[in-house]
Scaffold this active site. Sequence first.
Site, PDB file in Angstrom:
ATOM      1  N   TYR A  24       0.841  -1.197   0.000  1.00 26.17           N
ATOM      2  CA  TYR A  24       0.000   0.000   0.000  1.00 26.17           C
ATOM      3  C   TYR A  24       0.876   1.248   0.000  1.00 26.17           C
ATOM      4  O   TYR A  24       1.623   1.500   0.954  1.00 26.17           O
ATOM      5  CB  TYR A  24      -0.927   0.021   1.207  1.00 26.17           C
ATOM      6  CG  TYR A  24      -1.991  -1.057   1.206  1.00 26.17           C
ATOM      7  CD1 TYR A  24      -2.298  -1.776   0.053  1.00 26.17           C
ATOM      8  CD2 TYR A  24      -2.716  -1.352   2.359  1.00 26.17           C
ATOM      9  CE1 TYR A  24      -3.273  -2.757   0.055  1.00 26.17           C
ATOM     10  CE2 TYR A  24      -3.703  -2.332   2.360  1.00 26.17           C
ATOM     11  CZ  TYR A  24      -3.974  -3.032   1.210  1.00 26.17           C
ATOM     12  OH  TYR A  24      -4.941  -4.008   1.216  1.00 26.17           O
ATOM     13  N   GLY A  60     -18.106  -4.864  -9.169  1.00 24.48           N
ATOM     14  CA  GLY A  60     -17.053  -5.222 -10.112  1.00 24.48           C
ATOM     15  C   GLY A  60     -15.702  -5.256  -9.412  1.00 24.48           C
ATOM     16  O   GLY A  60     -15.612  -5.428  -8.197  1.00 24.48           O
ATOM     17  N   SER A  79     -13.323  -4.196   0.136  1.00 22.35           N
ATOM     18  CA  SER A  79     -14.147  -3.409  -0.805  1.00 22.35           C
ATOM     19  C   SER A  79     -15.635  -3.668  -0.587  1.00 22.35           C
ATOM     20  O   SER A  79     -16.353  -4.050  -1.519  1.00 22.35           O
ATOM     21  CB  SER A  79     -13.759  -3.711  -2.254  1.00 22.35           C
ATOM     22  OG  SER A  79     -12.503  -3.164  -2.563  1.00 22.35           O
ATOM     23  N   PRO A  80     -16.148  -3.464   0.619  1.00 23.21           N
ATOM     24  CA  PRO A  80     -17.553  -3.773   0.910  1.00 23.21           C
ATOM     25  C   PRO A  80     -18.566  -2.856   0.231  1.00 23.21           C
ATOM     26  O   PRO A  80     -19.772  -3.107   0.326  1.00 23.21           O
ATOM     27  CB  PRO A  80     -17.625  -3.635   2.439  1.00 23.21           C
ATOM     28  CG  PRO A  80     -16.529  -2.680   2.786  1.00 23.21           C
ATOM     29  CD  PRO A  80     -15.425  -2.985   1.816  1.00 23.21           C
ATOM     30  N   VAL A 108     -18.415   2.515  -6.460  1.00 18.68           N
ATOM     31  CA  VAL A 108     -19.280   2.129  -5.342  1.00 18.68           C
ATOM     32  C   VAL A 108     -20.725   2.046  -5.826  1.00 18.68           C
ATOM     33  O   VAL A 108     -21.126   2.750  -6.749  1.00 18.68           O
ATOM     34  CB  VAL A 108     -19.164   3.122  -4.175  1.00 18.68           C
ATOM     35  CG1 VAL A 108     -17.738   3.154  -3.633  1.00 18.68           C
ATOM     36  CG2 VAL A 108     -19.595   4.533  -4.598  1.00 18.68           C
ATOM     37  N   PHE A 109     -21.494   1.171  -5.191  1.00 22.37           N
ATOM     38  CA  PHE A 109     -22.895   1.016  -5.591  1.00 22.37           C
ATOM     39  C   PHE A 109     -23.805   1.998  -4.872  1.00 22.37           C
ATOM     40  O   PHE A 109     -24.888   2.327  -5.361  1.00 22.37           O
ATOM     41  CB  PHE A 109     -23.374  -0.421  -5.381  1.00 22.37           C
ATOM     42  CG  PHE A 109     -23.197  -0.951  -3.977  1.00 22.37           C
ATOM     43  CD1 PHE A 109     -24.102  -0.642  -2.971  1.00 22.37           C
ATOM     44  CD2 PHE A 109     -22.128  -1.780  -3.662  1.00 22.37           C
ATOM     45  CE1 PHE A 109     -23.949  -1.134  -1.679  1.00 22.37           C
ATOM     46  CE2 PHE A 109     -21.964  -2.284  -2.380  1.00 22.37           C
ATOM     47  CZ  PHE A 109     -22.877  -1.959  -1.379  1.00 22.37           C
TER      48      PHE A 109
END
Length: 305
Positions: A52, A220, A215-216, A225-226
């Site tokens: 990272y 994809g 990545s909650p 983000v949704f």
Amino acid sequence: MRTMKLGTSTLEVPVVAVGCMRINSLEKAAAERFVQTALEIGANFFDHADIYGGGTCEEIFSDAIRMNDNVREKIILQSKCGIRKGAFDFSKEHILTSVDGILRRLKTDYLDILLLHRPDALVEPEEVAEAFDLLESSGKVRHFGVSNQNPMQIQLLKKAVKQPIVANQLQLSITNSTMISNGINVNMENDSAVNRDGSILDYCRLNDITIQPWSPFQYGFFEGVFLGNDKFPELNQKIDEIAKKYEVSSTTIAIAWLLRHPAHMQPVTGTMNINRLIDCCKAGDVHLTREEWYEIYRAAGNKLP
């Protein structure tokens, strides 16, 4: 914040982990405010990886939290190794060298948990076992786990590794839930029935390995983000409806959906926004009903057979 046991260990951890992959995007003062706020709300589990920011994220974190012996006693540190430029590497030499670098950057003598980051096609379990034994006996690492591994890959490691595998970090969100869907669509002739991971969800539950969803909020592979996304109108409408009922944000409900699963998962956040982190951590106090969980699942486009 509510806590849980990590895997088969005696380590008591918050139900939400603070991911530090993007901490290098913050200025020094902002990074300090972020980690201090995390501590104030009981989010004292910090997830890192040696790649990272090329290692800078661990350095920035240790400076921001003003690492010393007193601070170290109050936090839980997890980091990952095994990825290097152009290759994955679970060799004994690479693991040992990586951990020394991680400890130096984090300004600590030990890690609470070390995860092997991405499966190495050339892994030799005996080398991993030698590395883990040395790290454990020297006190540099107290617990061990993996990331992005399927059941047979874990079994292969366990052929030589004697330490319990306490965690497996896997991509999982409301919109990336194939590990859940294939268990619902058993023996069905549809895409959701395809077993892409060797039933890793059931395997981890059977072996008391804590799944740490990464990545909650993503759909994809890092496509976005949704939440609040026009591509998912039905999902956002349902999440907003349930959020209103519980008087929390949509962010909280998205994490609460993962926590509602009986696998006792520990989602890893990625936000560097203090308010969003607080909303993530509030999920520990929200228990969705069975009906609400399935309503969200179906609103994401998943069909029940």
